[in-house]
Design a protein around this motif. Sequence first.
Motif, PDB file in Angstrom:
ATOM      1  N   MET A   1       0.819  -1.191   0.000  1.00 25.25           N
ATOM      2  CA  MET A   1       0.000   0.000   0.000  1.00 25.25           C
ATOM      3  C   MET A   1       0.865   1.259   0.000  1.00 25.25           C
ATOM      4  SD  MET A   1      -3.093  -0.640  -0.332  1.00 25.25           S
ATOM      5  CE  MET A   1      -3.715  -2.232  -0.659  1.00 25.25           C
ATOM      6  N   HIS A   2       1.979   1.191   0.734  1.00 23.76           N
ATOM      7  CA  HIS A   2       2.868   2.357   0.771  1.00 23.76           C
ATOM      8  C   HIS A   2       3.475   2.613  -0.603  1.00 23.76           C
ATOM      9  CE1 HIS A   2       3.548   2.414   5.396  1.00 23.76           C
ATOM     10  NE2 HIS A   2       2.281   2.345   5.062  1.00 23.76           N
ATOM     11  N   GLN A   3       3.817   1.533  -1.312  1.00 22.18           N
ATOM     12  CA  GLN A   3       4.374   1.702  -2.653  1.00 22.18           C
ATOM     13  C   GLN A   3       3.330   2.294  -3.593  1.00 22.18           C
ATOM     14  OE1 GLN A   3       7.689   1.106  -3.588  1.00 22.18           O
ATOM     15  NE2 GLN A   3       6.969   2.359  -5.290  1.00 22.18           N
ATOM     16  N   LEU A   4       2.094   1.804  -3.493  1.00 23.65           N
ATOM     17  CA  LEU A   4       1.010   2.347  -4.312  1.00 23.65           C
ATOM     18  C   LEU A   4       0.794   3.823  -3.990  1.00 23.65           C
ATOM     19  CD1 LEU A   4      -1.276   1.926  -6.365  1.00 23.65           C
ATOM     20  CD2 LEU A   4      -2.728   1.211  -4.438  1.00 23.65           C
ATOM     21  N   TYR A  12      -3.293  10.856  -7.653  1.00 24.50           N
ATOM     22  CA  TYR A  12      -4.313  10.759  -6.611  1.00 24.50           C
ATOM     23  C   TYR A  12      -3.734  11.207  -5.271  1.00 24.50           C
ATOM     24  CZ  TYR A  12      -6.058   7.804 -10.341  1.00 24.50           C
ATOM     25  OH  TYR A  12      -6.441   7.338 -11.572  1.00 24.50           O
ATOM     26  N   PRO A  13      -3.484  12.499  -5.125  1.00 29.19           N
ATOM     27  CA  PRO A  13      -2.803  12.984  -3.912  1.00 29.19           C
ATOM     28  C   PRO A  13      -3.585  12.766  -2.619  1.00 29.19           C
ATOM     29  CG  PRO A  13      -3.603  14.821  -5.236  1.00 29.19           C
ATOM     30  CD  PRO A  13      -3.808  13.590  -6.055  1.00 29.19           C
ATOM     31  N   LEU A  14      -4.906  12.793  -2.695  1.00 30.06           N
ATOM     32  CA  LEU A  14      -5.690  12.613  -1.470  1.00 30.06           C
ATOM     33  C   LEU A  14      -5.647  11.179  -0.965  1.00 30.06           C
ATOM     34  CD1 LEU A  14      -8.801  14.811  -2.348  1.00 30.06           C
ATOM     35  CD2 LEU A  14      -6.800  15.419  -0.966  1.00 30.06           C
ATOM     36  N   ALA A  15      -5.362  10.245  -1.845  1.00 28.84           N
ATOM     37  CA  ALA A  15      -5.288   8.839  -1.451  1.00 28.84           C
ATOM     38  C   ALA A  15      -3.972   8.524  -0.755  1.00 28.84           C
ATOM     39  CB  ALA A  15      -5.450   7.941  -2.675  1.00 28.84           C
ATOM     40  N   GLN A  16      -2.955   9.322  -0.987  1.00 27.69           N
ATOM     41  CA  GLN A  16      -1.627   9.021  -0.447  1.00 27.69           C
ATOM     42  C   GLN A  16      -1.640   8.885   1.075  1.00 27.69           C
ATOM     43  OE1 GLN A  16       1.483  11.833  -1.336  1.00 27.69           O
ATOM     44  NE2 GLN A  16       3.074  10.419  -0.655  1.00 27.69           N
ATOM     45  N   ARG A  42     -12.626   9.727  -1.078  1.00 24.62           N
ATOM     46  CA  ARG A  42     -13.175   8.448  -1.540  1.00 24.62           C
ATOM     47  C   ARG A  42     -12.868   8.221  -3.015  1.00 24.62           C
ATOM     48  NH1 ARG A  42     -19.314   8.370  -2.733  1.00 24.62           N
ATOM     49  NH2 ARG A  42     -18.403   9.386  -4.527  1.00 24.62           N
ATOM     50  N   GLU A  43     -13.087   9.255  -3.844  1.00 22.95           N
ATOM     51  CA  GLU A  43     -12.850   9.117  -5.284  1.00 22.95           C
ATOM     52  C   GLU A  43     -11.381   8.850  -5.595  1.00 22.95           C
ATOM     53  OE1 GLU A  43     -14.567  12.747  -6.733  1.00 22.95           O
ATOM     54  OE2 GLU A  43     -16.619  11.979  -6.580  1.00 22.95           O
ATOM     55  N   ASP A  44     -10.483   9.590  -4.941  1.00 15.98           N
ATOM     56  CA  ASP A  44      -9.045   9.376  -5.149  1.00 15.98           C
ATOM     57  C   ASP A  44      -8.637   7.975  -4.699  1.00 15.98           C
ATOM     58  OD1 ASP A  44      -8.382  11.808  -6.295  1.00 15.98           O
ATOM     59  OD2 ASP A  44      -6.776  12.231  -4.856  1.00 15.98           O
ATOM     60  N   LEU A  45      -9.153   7.552  -3.572  1.00 22.32           N
ATOM     61  CA  LEU A  45      -8.792   6.243  -3.030  1.00 22.32           C
ATOM     62  C   LEU A  45      -9.268   5.123  -3.945  1.00 22.32           C
ATOM     63  CD1 LEU A  45      -7.433   4.826  -0.675  1.00 22.32           C
ATOM     64  CD2 LEU A  45      -9.639   4.847   0.508  1.00 22.32           C
ATOM     65  N   ILE A  46     -10.509   5.218  -4.402  1.00 26.11           N
ATOM     66  CA  ILE A  46     -11.040   4.207  -5.318  1.00 26.11           C
ATOM     67  C   ILE A  46     -10.190   4.141  -6.585  1.00 26.11           C
ATOM     68  CG2 ILE A  46     -12.982   3.666  -6.859  1.00 26.11           C
ATOM     69  CD1 ILE A  46     -14.848   4.707  -4.629  1.00 26.11           C
ATOM     70  N   ALA A  47      -9.873   5.303  -7.164  1.00 24.30           N
ATOM     71  CA  ALA A  47      -9.091   5.351  -8.403  1.00 24.30           C
ATOM     72  C   ALA A  47      -7.677   4.816  -8.199  1.00 24.30           C
ATOM     73  CB  ALA A  47      -9.058   6.776  -8.946  1.00 24.30           C
ATOM     74  N   ALA A  48      -7.046   5.196  -7.100  1.00 20.18           N
ATOM     75  CA  ALA A  48      -5.683   4.721  -6.832  1.00 20.18           C
ATOM     76  C   ALA A  48      -5.658   3.206  -6.680  1.00 20.18           C
ATOM     77  CB  ALA A  48      -5.116   5.392  -5.575  1.00 20.18           C
ATOM     78  N   GLN A  50      -7.898   1.073  -7.856  1.00 21.24           N
ATOM     79  CA  GLN A  50      -8.241   0.465  -9.144  1.00 21.24           C
ATOM     80  C   GLN A  50      -7.034   0.418 -10.071  1.00 21.24           C
ATOM     81  OE1 GLN A  50     -11.714   2.600 -10.510  1.00 21.24           O
ATOM     82  NE2 GLN A  50     -13.103   1.087  -9.639  1.00 21.24           N
ATOM     83  N   SER A  51      -6.154   1.407  -9.965  1.00 20.24           N
ATOM     84  CA  SER A  51      -4.960   1.409 -10.811  1.00 20.24           C
ATOM     85  C   SER A  51      -4.067   0.204 -10.513  1.00 20.24           C
ATOM     86  CB  SER A  51      -4.163   2.709 -10.623  1.00 20.24           C
ATOM     87  OG  SER A  51      -3.467   2.704  -9.387  1.00 20.24           O
ATOM     88  N   ALA A  52      -4.239  -0.389  -9.324  1.00 15.05           N
ATOM     89  CA  ALA A  52      -3.473  -1.582  -8.940  1.00 15.05           C
ATOM     90  C   ALA A  52      -4.338  -2.836  -9.002  1.00 15.05           C
ATOM     91  CB  ALA A  52      -2.908  -1.403  -7.532  1.00 15.05           C
ATOM     92  N   GLY A  53      -5.531  -2.705  -9.576  1.00 19.97           N
ATOM     93  CA  GLY A  53      -6.419  -3.852  -9.721  1.00 19.97           C
ATOM     94  C   GLY A  53      -7.134  -4.243  -8.443  1.00 19.97           C
ATOM     95  N   MET A  54      -7.259  -3.315  -7.499  1.00 19.48           N
ATOM     96  CA  MET A  54      -7.925  -3.601  -6.222  1.00 19.48           C
ATOM     97  C   MET A  54      -9.243  -2.854  -6.126  1.00 19.48           C
ATOM     98  SD  MET A  54      -4.784  -3.532  -3.536  1.00 19.48           S
ATOM     99  CE  MET A  54      -3.474  -2.628  -4.358  1.00 19.48           C
ATOM    100  N   CYS A  55     -10.152  -3.415  -5.334  1.00 22.97           N
ATOM    101  CA  CYS A  55     -11.477  -2.821  -5.163  1.00 22.97           C
ATOM    102  C   CYS A  55     -11.845  -2.835  -3.685  1.00 22.97           C
ATOM    103  CB  CYS A  55     -12.488  -3.639  -5.971  1.00 22.97           C
ATOM    104  SG  CYS A  55     -14.172  -3.027  -5.838  1.00 22.97           S
ATOM    105  N   LEU A  56     -12.292  -1.689  -3.180  1.00 25.38           N
ATOM    106  CA  LEU A  56     -12.715  -1.607  -1.787  1.00 25.38           C
ATOM    107  C   LEU A  56     -14.098  -2.219  -1.616  1.00 25.38           C
ATOM    108  CD1 LEU A  56     -11.564   1.997  -0.885  1.00 25.38           C
ATOM    109  CD2 LEU A  56     -10.637  -0.131   0.018  1.00 25.38           C
ATOM    110  N   ARG A  57     -14.273  -2.901  -0.493  1.00 28.18           N
ATOM    111  CA  ARG A  57     -15.558  -3.508  -0.156  1.00 28.18           C
ATOM    112  C   ARG A  57     -15.876  -3.196   1.303  1.00 28.18           C
ATOM    113  NH1 ARG A  57     -16.506  -6.491  -4.507  1.00 28.18           N
ATOM    114  NH2 ARG A  57     -14.826  -7.514  -5.594  1.00 28.18           N
TER     115      ARG A  57
END
Length: 171
Positions: A1-4, A12-16, A42-48, A50-57
Amino acid sequence: MHQLAQDESVRYPLAQHVLQKEIYVDDVQSGHDTVDGAIKIREDLIAALQSAGMCLRKWASNHPDLLVNIAQEHMSNSTILEVDNHDSIKTLVARLYDPLGFIVPVITTAKAILKDVWSVRIERTAGVSSPLEWDETLPLDLRERWNDYITRLPDVEAIQVPRWLMFNVAV
């Protein structure tokens, strides 16, 4: 997660910050002072992710606007959190209500010490080692870590978290 977080910090600066500081094992617990700010995070986190092929649930929120456009199958069983609601959303195995993770370092430190205690092996006879017995004294390094932990534990009582009461006061 830190690397992402590092890789996607420009897009996606807000997701960092969330990816670096607001994840406990595989659960994200985050927030913001305003609904609009929380939606942007939320939008930044979802997009970040997704860029790694992950989805929040297991989505849940104390405001329904944060759950707009979240698929029903990605929702938690308890989707709206209320201050007086006695339901709880379980994070991993934690039952402690600490939605922002303020005491996670305290709990994690205790768990790390306990894990190390369980892994101690004492040489008994002729090169045969075994775990500590129930009432055996801990090795010095673990005793020191535990004593330091216990000594500093009362400092947790000084932590104060002001509650947001769903209104803003004009100054």
